[in-house]
Design a protein around this motif. Structure first.
Motif, PDB file in Angstrom:
ATOM      1  N   LEU A 142      24.358 -18.350 -36.096  1.00  0.00           N
ATOM      2  CA  LEU A 142      22.904 -18.529 -36.091  1.00  0.00           C
ATOM      3  C   LEU A 142      22.422 -18.834 -34.676  1.00  0.00           C
ATOM      4  O   LEU A 142      22.398 -19.961 -34.229  1.00  0.00           O
ATOM      5  CB  LEU A 142      22.482 -19.617 -37.083  1.00  0.00           C
ATOM      6  CG  LEU A 142      22.875 -19.354 -38.541  1.00  0.00           C
ATOM      7  CD1 LEU A 142      22.035 -20.191 -39.495  1.00  0.00           C
ATOM      8  CD2 LEU A 142      22.765 -17.888 -38.937  1.00  0.00           C
ATOM      9  N   ALA A 176      19.486 -17.565 -33.433  1.00  0.00           N
ATOM     10  CA  ALA A 176      18.031 -17.450 -33.296  1.00  0.00           C
ATOM     11  C   ALA A 176      17.394 -18.779 -32.883  1.00  0.00           C
ATOM     12  O   ALA A 176      17.873 -19.853 -33.262  1.00  0.00           O
ATOM     13  CB  ALA A 176      17.416 -16.978 -34.611  1.00  0.00           C
ATOM     14  N   ARG A 194      11.941 -24.848 -42.597  1.00  0.00           N
ATOM     15  CA  ARG A 194      13.241 -25.146 -43.220  1.00  0.00           C
ATOM     16  C   ARG A 194      14.338 -24.867 -42.193  1.00  0.00           C
ATOM     17  O   ARG A 194      14.268 -23.872 -41.476  1.00  0.00           O
ATOM     18  CB  ARG A 194      13.450 -24.257 -44.455  1.00  0.00           C
ATOM     19  CG  ARG A 194      12.549 -24.647 -45.591  1.00  0.00           C
ATOM     20  CD  ARG A 194      12.760 -23.735 -46.767  1.00  0.00           C
ATOM     21  NE  ARG A 194      12.203 -22.417 -46.546  1.00  0.00           N
ATOM     22  CZ  ARG A 194      12.287 -21.414 -47.417  1.00  0.00           C
ATOM     23  NH1 ARG A 194      12.928 -21.587 -48.564  1.00  0.00           N
ATOM     24  NH2 ARG A 194      11.743 -20.248 -47.155  1.00  0.00           N
ATOM     25  N   ILE A 250      17.601 -23.414 -41.324  1.00  0.00           N
ATOM     26  CA  ILE A 250      18.480 -22.409 -41.951  1.00  0.00           C
ATOM     27  C   ILE A 250      19.946 -22.806 -41.787  1.00  0.00           C
ATOM     28  O   ILE A 250      20.733 -22.761 -42.734  1.00  0.00           O
ATOM     29  CB  ILE A 250      18.227 -21.013 -41.333  1.00  0.00           C
ATOM     30  CG1 ILE A 250      16.728 -20.675 -41.388  1.00  0.00           C
ATOM     31  CG2 ILE A 250      19.044 -19.946 -42.050  1.00  0.00           C
ATOM     32  CD1 ILE A 250      16.335 -19.450 -40.581  1.00  0.00           C
ATOM     33  N   LEU A 251      20.291 -23.244 -40.563  1.00  0.00           N
ATOM     34  CA  LEU A 251      21.680 -23.628 -40.292  1.00  0.00           C
ATOM     35  C   LEU A 251      22.109 -24.777 -41.211  1.00  0.00           C
ATOM     36  O   LEU A 251      23.164 -24.732 -41.849  1.00  0.00           O
ATOM     37  CB  LEU A 251      21.788 -24.044 -38.820  1.00  0.00           C
ATOM     38  CG  LEU A 251      23.160 -24.428 -38.292  1.00  0.00           C
ATOM     39  CD1 LEU A 251      24.161 -23.295 -38.438  1.00  0.00           C
ATOM     40  CD2 LEU A 251      23.088 -24.856 -36.826  1.00  0.00           C
ATOM     41  N   PHE A 293      23.959 -22.663 -32.576  1.00  0.00           N
ATOM     42  CA  PHE A 293      23.729 -22.734 -31.140  1.00  0.00           C
ATOM     43  C   PHE A 293      22.853 -23.952 -30.859  1.00  0.00           C
ATOM     44  O   PHE A 293      22.048 -24.342 -31.713  1.00  0.00           O
ATOM     45  CB  PHE A 293      23.027 -21.463 -30.634  1.00  0.00           C
ATOM     46  CG  PHE A 293      24.008 -20.380 -30.243  1.00  0.00           C
ATOM     47  CD1 PHE A 293      24.812 -19.764 -31.188  1.00  0.00           C
ATOM     48  CD2 PHE A 293      24.122 -19.990 -28.919  1.00  0.00           C
ATOM     49  CE1 PHE A 293      25.730 -18.789 -30.832  1.00  0.00           C
ATOM     50  CE2 PHE A 293      25.033 -19.008 -28.545  1.00  0.00           C
ATOM     51  CZ  PHE A 293      25.827 -18.405 -29.490  1.00  0.00           C
ATOM     52  N   LYS A 332      24.322 -32.354 -33.451  1.00  0.00           N
ATOM     53  CA  LYS A 332      23.956 -31.195 -34.286  1.00  0.00           C
ATOM     54  C   LYS A 332      25.130 -30.697 -35.116  1.00  0.00           C
ATOM     55  O   LYS A 332      24.988 -30.334 -36.279  1.00  0.00           O
ATOM     56  CB  LYS A 332      23.446 -30.048 -33.397  1.00  0.00           C
ATOM     57  CG  LYS A 332      21.949 -30.085 -33.303  1.00  0.00           C
ATOM     58  CD  LYS A 332      21.362 -29.202 -32.271  1.00  0.00           C
ATOM     59  CE  LYS A 332      20.101 -29.898 -31.787  1.00  0.00           C
ATOM     60  NZ  LYS A 332      19.473 -29.275 -30.667  1.00  0.00           N
ATOM     61  N   LYS A 358      24.359 -30.845 -39.012  1.00  0.00           N
ATOM     62  CA  LYS A 358      24.173 -29.552 -39.667  1.00  0.00           C
ATOM     63  C   LYS A 358      25.462 -29.068 -40.320  1.00  0.00           C
ATOM     64  O   LYS A 358      25.511 -27.989 -40.887  1.00  0.00           O
ATOM     65  CB  LYS A 358      23.621 -28.530 -38.677  1.00  0.00           C
ATOM     66  CG  LYS A 358      22.327 -29.010 -38.002  1.00  0.00           C
ATOM     67  CD  LYS A 358      21.551 -27.890 -37.377  1.00  0.00           C
ATOM     68  CE  LYS A 358      20.374 -28.442 -36.578  1.00  0.00           C
ATOM     69  NZ  LYS A 358      19.262 -27.499 -36.483  1.00  0.00           N
TER      70      LYS A 358
END
Ligand code: C5P
Length: 215
Positions: free
Chosen positions: A85, A87, A117, A119-120, A136, A150, A154
């Motif tokens: 991911l 983006a 939301r 996504i990761l 990322f 992170k 996540k």
């Protein structure tokens, strides 16, 4: 293997002619997609609006908003072995989208923003996920500390951290790669194309290793 890759920015509409977005070029995600295709992986590229040609041979899904990207990722994650991911998803979107163009006022106006939301995180909290999950982190300060946070929050397998001031819109990047087991790898400044080749090797090796462990 099948790689699902997200790339580019998202656009969060304010009214029919305005939106909130960011300066992401999509170059890093597209380079990872090209590098994965070069070594014969299948690629699903889910991209926000960028000025890049979609790689030939990838399954290409064009999206605009974070909600569209969320839906597309969830539709295809389970058919993937590695989800990268990349983006730069907007963190906030307008609470309301005006159906008509907002008129100019003599005074300022305020736009209420609500979180999008993540996504990761939504993939990271899936209990029985079978794919390797890579996020990322683009930071301007405390790169390692923020990226480590992170990785935990996540719940991903790998975080690729970069300095946003070097990475944004550029053809080059330098990377700090953090793994779930605490391992860390630094890759010094190089073109995104060269870095992408190394990343694809690292991701497929990690996916292979986690499969062997599960057997
Ligand atoms: O929290 P931050 O936006 O810095 O995290 C970056 C990572 O999280 C990237 O991998 C990005 O693609 C992902 N992300 C996401 N959905 C969001 C925000 C970030 O998937 N709404």
């Amino acid at each position: 293997m099948t790689f699902l890759i997200t790339a580019g920015p998202t656009r969060e509409p304010i009214d029919p002619v305005r939106y909130i977005s960011n300066r992401s070029s999509g170059k890093m995600g597209y380079a990872v997609a090209e590098a994965a295709l070069d070594v014969r992986h299948d690629v699903i590229l889910i991209s926000g609006p960028v000025n890049l040609a979609p790689p030939r041979n990838a399954k290409f899904i064009s999206v605009s908003t974070s909600d569209e990207m969320f839906e597309a990722v969830h539709r295809h994650a389970d058919e993937s072995n590695v989800c990268v991911l990349c983006a730069a998803v907007a963190d906030y979107k307008p609470a309301q989208v005006s159906p008509v163009k907002i008129k100019k006022h003599a005074d300022g106006i305020s736009i209420e923003l609500v979180p999008t939301r993540d996504i990761l995180q939504s993939l990271g909290c899936q209990d029985a996920r079978k794919f390797l999950l890579v996020g990322f982190a683009a930071e301007t300060d405390h790169l390692e500390a923020n990226a480590t946070k992170k990785l935990r929050e996540k719940n991903c397998d790998i975080i690729v951290a970069n300095d946003a001031r070097i990475a944004m819109e550029s053809d080059e990047n330098e990377l700090l790669i953090l793994f779930r087991d605490g391992e860390m790898k630094k890759i010094s400044r190089a073109s995104k194309k060269i870095l992408a080749r190394q990343l694809v090797k690292i991701f497929s090796n990690s996916q292979q290793k986690s499969l062997t462990k599960k057997m």
